[in-house]
Scaffold this active site. Structure first.
Site, short mmCIF file in Angstrom:
data_model
loop_
_atom_site.label_atom_id
_atom_site.label_comp_id
_atom_site.label_asym_id
_atom_site.label_seq_id
_atom_site.Cartn_x
_atom_site.Cartn_y
_atom_site.Cartn_z
N ALA A 89 -6.36 4.03 -5.39
CA ALA A 89 -6.24 2.57 -5.31
C ALA A 89 -6.43 2.08 -3.88
CB ALA A 89 -4.90 2.13 -5.85
N ASP A 90 -6.00 2.87 -2.89
CA ASP A 90 -6.19 2.46 -1.50
C ASP A 90 -7.67 2.43 -1.13
OD1 ASP A 90 -6.34 5.24 -1.77
OD2 ASP A 90 -5.39 5.65 0.16
N THR A 144 -0.82 26.40 24.23
CA THR A 144 -0.94 26.36 22.77
C THR A 144 -0.97 24.92 22.26
OG1 THR A 144 0.23 28.47 22.57
CG2 THR A 144 0.13 27.10 20.60
N ASP A 168 -10.59 5.88 6.52
CA ASP A 168 -9.16 5.59 6.44
C ASP A 168 -8.38 6.83 6.86
OD1 ASP A 168 -6.57 4.85 5.83
OD2 ASP A 168 -7.07 3.97 3.90
N GLY A 174 1.33 4.97 0.10
CA GLY A 174 0.68 6.21 0.44
C GLY A 174 1.61 7.39 0.30
N ASP A 188 0.87 -1.18 0.00
CA ASP A 188 0.00 0.00 0.00
C ASP A 188 0.90 1.23 0.00
OD1 ASP A 188 -1.93 1.96 0.41
OD2 ASP A 188 -2.20 1.49 2.53
N VAL A 216 3.22 0.72 3.24
CA VAL A 216 2.92 -0.41 4.11
C VAL A 216 3.05 -1.69 3.29
CG1 VAL A 216 1.26 -1.46 5.69
CG2 VAL A 216 1.33 1.03 5.43
#
Length: 257
Positions: free
Chosen positions: A108-109, A182, A129, A8, A6, A13
Site C-alpha cells: 500500500a505504501d 570495523t 523509498d 510500516g 503510513d 507515520v
C-alpha cells in the site's frame, strides 16, 4: 482534516492533512501500538501538542504493509470516531495502469508513492523509498514494476545478527570510502553500497526504457543517501502521506460522482 497513516514494518507515520498537503507529521515505533486504546493515547498526544481536538479529525485513511495492525486502526476509528477507516487498495486506483503480473501483491505504501508521483509529475518518474526495505517504483505512462532491496538499517542488523564479531553501527556515511576500523568498514559498505546500487539500477532502467527519468525519494534514510546520489534529484519526506491523501480524495470523488 484527514489523518493519513503510513503503517510500516518499523515505523508508523501519521500526518494531519489539509487537502493534499501535510502539516504536523509524527513518527512512532510500530511495536508501540498493539491496541486501539494505545493508538488513541498517541493520537490524542499528537493532537494536544498541535493544538487540535479529536473532533478536528474528519476521517482516517491508512496505507498499511503490516496486516496484523489493520484491525487496530479499524477498531480505533469505530470506537473513537464512529467511522470505518479507508484503506489504500490497488483495486480502487483505476486511473493508473498497473502493468505487473500480480498487482495485488504491491504494498500500500508503494501504491501511495506512485499515486503521488503520478499526480505531481505525470510520467517518467522513479520513486525510491528508503524504509526497512528499499523499494524502487518505475512509472512511464503506466506503472512498470520495480525493485526491492534491504534498507540500510536492515542490512546492518543482518550483519550484526549473523556474524560473531561484527557490531551494530549507526547507518551513516563515513568520512572516507575506505574504512579504517570495523565500524567505518560497515558504514562504507552499507551506505555507499546502497547508494551505488540505486544509481546503477536507475541507469539500467533508463537504458531499458531508452529515456531519462525524474528520480525522487522518500523514507527515513532517504535524505542522507539522496544528497550523495548522482541520480536522485529530489527528496520528498511526506510523499507517501500525500499519496494517501490523494487516494482518499479520488476514492471519495468517485463514490459521490
Amino acid at each position: 482534516m484527514l489523518l493519513a497513516i503510513d503503517v510500516g514494518n518499523t515505523t508508523v507515520v501519521m500526518g494531519f492533512m489539509n487537502g493534499n498537503k501535510s502539516f504536523d507529521v509524527w513518527r512512532i515505533s510500530t511495536k508501540n501500538i498493539s491496541t486501539e486504546d494505545e493508538l488513541s493515547v498517541h493520537i490524542k498526544n499528537f493532537l494536544d501538542f498541535s493544538g487540535y481536538k479529536p473532533s478536528s479529525i474528519d476521517d482516517i485513511c491508512v496505507a498499511s504493509v503490516v496486516p496484523s495492525m489493520n484491525d487496530v486502526f479499524k477498531y480505533y476509528a469505530r470506537k473513537y470516531m464512529n467511522k470505518n477507516p479507508t484503506f489504500v487498495k490497488i483495486k480502487d486506483v483505476n486511473w493508473i495502469e498497473w502493468d505487473v503480473w500480480t498487482p495485488n501483491e504491491l504494498g500500500a505504501d508503494r501504491i501511495a508513492n506512485v499515486i503521488s508521483a503520478k499526480a505531481n509529475y505525470g510520467e517518467n518518474v522513479i520513486v525510491v523509498d528508503f524504509g526497512t526495505a528499499i523499494t524502487i517504483d518505475i512509472l512511464t505512462d503506466k506503472y512498470e514494476g520495480g525493485v526491492i532491496l534491504p534498507g540500510p538499517r536492515t542490512a546492518i542488523q543482518s550483519l550484526f545478527t549473523n556474524t560473531a564479531k561484527l557490531p551494530s553501527v549507526e547507518a551513516k556515511f563515513p568520512d572516507s570510502p575506505v574504512g579504517k576500523d570495523t565500524i567505518t568498514n560497515i558504514q562504507s559498505g552499507i551506505m555507499l553500497g546502497t547508494m551505488f546500487a540505486i544509481d546503477g539500477l536507475v541507469s539500467l532502467f533508463e537504458d531499458q526504457f531508452s529515456k531519462r527519468f525524474k528520480v525522487i525519494s522518500t523514507g527515513g534514510y532517504g535524505a542522507e543517501i539522496s544528497k550523495s546520489s548522482t541520480k536522485i534529484e529530489e527528496y520528498i519526506p511526506d510523499l507517501t502521506l500525500i499519496g494517501i491523501s490523494i487516494f482518499y480524495s479520488r476514492k471519495n470523488e468517485s463514490a459521490f460522482s
